[in-house]
Design an enzyme around this catalytic site. Sequence first.
Site, PDB file in Angstrom:
ATOM      1  N   ARG A 100      -3.783 -11.859  -3.554  1.00  0.00           N
ATOM      2  CA  ARG A 100      -4.363 -10.748  -3.819  1.00  0.00           C
ATOM      3  C   ARG A 100      -5.959 -11.178  -3.799  1.00  0.00           C
ATOM      4  O   ARG A 100      -6.431 -12.008  -4.088  1.00  0.00           O
ATOM      5  CB  ARG A 100      -3.807 -10.039  -5.328  1.00  0.00           C
ATOM      6  CG  ARG A 100      -4.514  -8.590  -5.549  1.00  0.00           C
ATOM      7  CD  ARG A 100      -4.043  -7.566  -5.050  1.00  0.00           C
ATOM      8  NE  ARG A 100      -3.898  -6.820  -5.453  1.00  0.00           N
ATOM      9  CZ  ARG A 100      -4.126  -5.590  -4.989  1.00  0.00           C
ATOM     10  NH1 ARG A 100      -3.420  -5.327  -3.472  1.00  0.00           N
ATOM     11  NH2 ARG A 100      -4.030  -3.561  -5.054  1.00  0.00           N
ATOM     12  N   THR A 373      -0.259  -0.793   4.480  1.00  0.00           N
ATOM     13  CA  THR A 373       0.409  -2.177   4.621  1.00  0.00           C
ATOM     14  C   THR A 373       1.076  -2.194   5.253  1.00  0.00           C
ATOM     15  O   THR A 373       2.308  -1.734   6.276  1.00  0.00           O
ATOM     16  CB  THR A 373       0.653  -2.230   2.819  1.00  0.00           C
ATOM     17  OG1 THR A 373      -0.765  -1.726   2.326  1.00  0.00           O
ATOM     18  CG2 THR A 373       0.920  -3.492   2.637  1.00  0.00           C
ATOM     19  N   THR A 391      -2.007  -6.579   2.715  1.00  0.00           N
ATOM     20  CA  THR A 391      -2.305  -5.356   3.332  1.00  0.00           C
ATOM     21  C   THR A 391      -4.153  -5.388   3.079  1.00  0.00           C
ATOM     22  O   THR A 391      -4.624  -6.665   2.585  1.00  0.00           O
ATOM     23  CB  THR A 391      -2.151  -4.453   1.854  1.00  0.00           C
ATOM     24  OG1 THR A 391      -2.920  -3.468   2.107  1.00  0.00           O
ATOM     25  CG2 THR A 391      -3.276  -4.746   0.520  1.00  0.00           C
ATOM     26  N   LEU A 392      -4.356  -4.877   3.581  1.00  0.00           N
ATOM     27  CA  LEU A 392      -5.980  -4.737   4.062  1.00  0.00           C
ATOM     28  C   LEU A 392      -6.276  -2.705   3.085  1.00  0.00           C
ATOM     29  O   LEU A 392      -7.253  -2.413   3.165  1.00  0.00           O
ATOM     30  CB  LEU A 392      -6.848  -3.664   5.146  1.00  0.00           C
ATOM     31  CG  LEU A 392      -6.642  -5.094   6.222  1.00  0.00           C
ATOM     32  CD1 LEU A 392      -6.953  -4.823   7.771  1.00  0.00           C
ATOM     33  CD2 LEU A 392      -7.733  -5.985   5.303  1.00  0.00           C
ATOM     34  N   ASP A 415      -8.668  -0.055  -5.367  1.00  0.00           N
ATOM     35  CA  ASP A 415      -7.245  -0.305  -6.497  1.00  0.00           C
ATOM     36  C   ASP A 415      -6.758  -0.372  -7.890  1.00  0.00           C
ATOM     37  O   ASP A 415      -6.532   0.051  -9.139  1.00  0.00           O
ATOM     38  CB  ASP A 415      -6.102  -1.729  -5.875  1.00  0.00           C
ATOM     39  CG  ASP A 415      -5.059  -0.928  -4.804  1.00  0.00           C
ATOM     40  OD1 ASP A 415      -5.147   0.609  -4.359  1.00  0.00           O
ATOM     41  OD2 ASP A 415      -4.528  -1.812  -4.047  1.00  0.00           O
ATOM     42  N   SER A 444      -1.529  -3.710  -8.498  1.00  0.00           N
ATOM     43  CA  SER A 444      -1.101  -2.901  -6.490  1.00  0.00           C
ATOM     44  C   SER A 444       0.236  -2.668  -7.502  1.00  0.00           C
ATOM     45  O   SER A 444       0.812  -2.891  -8.186  1.00  0.00           O
ATOM     46  CB  SER A 444      -0.961  -4.932  -5.811  1.00  0.00           C
ATOM     47  OG  SER A 444      -0.575  -4.558  -4.622  1.00  0.00           O
ATOM     48  N   SER A 445       0.254  -2.133  -6.172  1.00  0.00           N
ATOM     49  CA  SER A 445       1.954  -1.646  -5.926  1.00  0.00           C
ATOM     50  C   SER A 445       2.800  -2.459  -5.450  1.00  0.00           C
ATOM     51  O   SER A 445       4.236  -1.975  -4.794  1.00  0.00           O
ATOM     52  CB  SER A 445       1.725   0.491  -5.910  1.00  0.00           C
ATOM     53  OG  SER A 445       1.130   0.443  -5.965  1.00  0.00           O
ATOM     54  N   GLY A 465       3.102   1.287   1.638  1.00  0.00           N
ATOM     55  CA  GLY A 465       3.342   2.699   1.029  1.00  0.00           C
ATOM     56  C   GLY A 465       2.547   3.246  -0.172  1.00  0.00           C
ATOM     57  O   GLY A 465       2.360   4.014  -0.695  1.00  0.00           O
ATOM     58  N   GLY A 466       1.484   2.715  -0.608  1.00  0.00           N
ATOM     59  CA  GLY A 466       0.436   2.030  -1.751  1.00  0.00           C
ATOM     60  C   GLY A 466       1.336   2.960  -2.825  1.00  0.00           C
ATOM     61  O   GLY A 466       2.230   2.402  -3.109  1.00  0.00           O
TER      62      GLY A 466
HETATM   63  O1  DON Z   1      -1.687  -3.454  -3.589  1.00  0.00           O
HETATM   64  C1  DON Z   1      -1.483  -1.712  -3.106  1.00  0.00           C
HETATM   65  O2  DON Z   1      -0.676  -1.030  -4.156  1.00  0.00           O
HETATM   66  C2  DON Z   1      -2.132  -0.961  -2.324  1.00  0.00           C
HETATM   67  N1  DON Z   1      -3.407  -1.438  -1.628  1.00  0.00           N
HETATM   68  C3  DON Z   1      -1.592  -0.401  -1.002  1.00  0.00           C
HETATM   69  C4  DON Z   1      -1.552  -0.259   0.116  1.00  0.00           C
HETATM   70  C5  DON Z   1      -0.743   0.339   0.833  1.00  0.00           C
HETATM   71  O3  DON Z   1       0.222   0.203   0.846  1.00  0.00           O
HETATM   72  C6  DON Z   1      -1.116   1.060   2.085  1.00  0.00           C
HETATM   73  N2  DON Z   1      -0.190   2.180   2.532  1.00  0.00           N
HETATM   74  N3  DON Z   1       0.250   2.479   2.848  1.00  0.00           N
END
Ligand code: DON
Length: 564
Positions: A100, A373, A391-392, A415, A444-445, A465-466
């Site tokens: 991370r 992601t 992810t970015l 985040d 993070s998720s 999917g955040g």
């Molecule tokens: O780490 C996380 O939870 C977020 N940065 C993930 C971002 C993500 O999945 C974007 N796409 N939907």
Amino acid sequence: MKPNKNVVSLAIILLLLIGCKTLPATPTGLVTEKAMVVSAREEASKIGVEILKKGGNAFDAMVATEMALVVAYPFAGNLGGGGFMVYRKSDGTTGALDYREKAPLSATKDMYLDSSGNVIPDMSTVGATAVGVPGTVAGMIAVHDKFGKLPLEEIFAPVIALAQNGIVVTQKQAEHFEAYRDEILEVNGGSTTFPIDAKPGDILKYPVLAKTLQRISEQGRDGFYKGETATSLAAFIQQNGGFVTVEDLAEYEAIWRTPIAFNYKDLRIISMSPPSSGGITLNQIFRMMEPYKVSKYGHNSEKEIQLFTEAARRAYADRNYYLGDPDFVDIPKETLLSDAYLKKRMESFSFKKATKSSDIQEGNVQMAESMETTHYSIVDHEGNAVSVTTTLNGAYGSKLYSDELGFFLNNEMDDFSAKAGVPNMFGLIGAEANSIAPEKRMLSSMTPTLVERDGKLWMVVGTPGGSTIITAVAQTILNAYEFNMSMQKAVDAPRFHHQWLPDVIMFEPQGFSNQLKDELRSKGYNINEERTPIIGKVNAIRILPDGHLEGGADRRGDDTAVGF
Ligand code: DON
């Protein structure tokens, strides 16, 4: 004593019935005999498989696939971001890697607040100020050092060739370019070398990126965190007003972690530990649901949606308050995951009426449709498995693109909780546990996950999917286990989501009738009407009883399973 004949017959009938219930679903996705890679792009899956065919293992294939995604899927594939990996070796041992991003040394708790204490718009999401110290290259090298079989240069060779020879732009990729064109131009100016105007069918070559990859291939982590790359990267970020220095880069380390593992009925689920919230939240959701006969309710039925929503509501409330970087905060993990605590949490649940999330903040929260992601799943011919989400953060991260190095930089600083109680771009409300501090990792998720059934590897699964990542992973496992779907069907099935705040259930457009929604409304559930988002883009593998593998490559993207 002789066993009674009737008792014996009854036992046989019972065994047959149990046997019937667990008859595995007929595969509908790609089936292969020995090995498989499922990722967001065919090129990346193919390169992963090529490495496996050359005698590499799942860990070598991970490095190859992740690096190929940098070339073929700059939307999320990255050198300038970070991720998590959960593995299970063929001997059953498990572990996890945290690569991370982290906050720069100069970061402060209030760095995104103005003098009145308000969050400064865009500062943690767009451009150089949003960039956390990238972890991806350290992650790849850590995996390779510990488990790799093939030399790094052999693994990188097809990736560098892909960057030099080019990738073909797909329809979906061209749509992404179009959608983010203006933002990328605004951050980088009109002279950007990123091929933002490419059309479907165009061939895109990335010679500058090929050179950066070559340095990593030859020098390992020093090819990124020291020397030419590091100097150029730090200068570039700072010239654009950001905080990452050469010192930040030199100090970055990936960390091996112990995954979160728990039982759900006869499954054992192994998922990512903090600083991802994925494993703990998944654990809470599943254990809150376990006492119920989920399979009897029916897939995406009113009762299943209610039970899942109420478990998720309670789990996300804990997530947002208690979870953060375990190297900085004490997480009351034992309590959060104890049977007694989870039982008590569900005491207020009834099928008659929705529980209300306190302090509803819908309205000022935007639930962005976001699949930025990316997740890939790999099983090799020896039975080793890796589940990786990388992810970015946003699409093309902060949108900041280094012309000198050929890649995008993350906006992962968003985040963190910039201010307690103020939602981030996923509508997640954070607390002190996820406040900013120098060198801290943002919560993070991401939920790369492995599932064992009867002690054997059964599934490799994960998604972008955040905030919706955790619920999409949970529903994919439930689809396959409780509703006996094939891997491909479990991935493709319509999904829904609830995250405590805002207090709404989001539904994907297809698969949920108006009648169902009306019934939920009558019980007090708020339904998200304005948008019709995609929830997750899952890439998964199921291991069939005869050892064959079934891929589940999400229909929602260009995702592709390749294997042999
Ligand atoms: O780490 C996380 O939870 C977020 N940065 C993930 C971002 C993500 O999945 C974007 N796409 N939907």
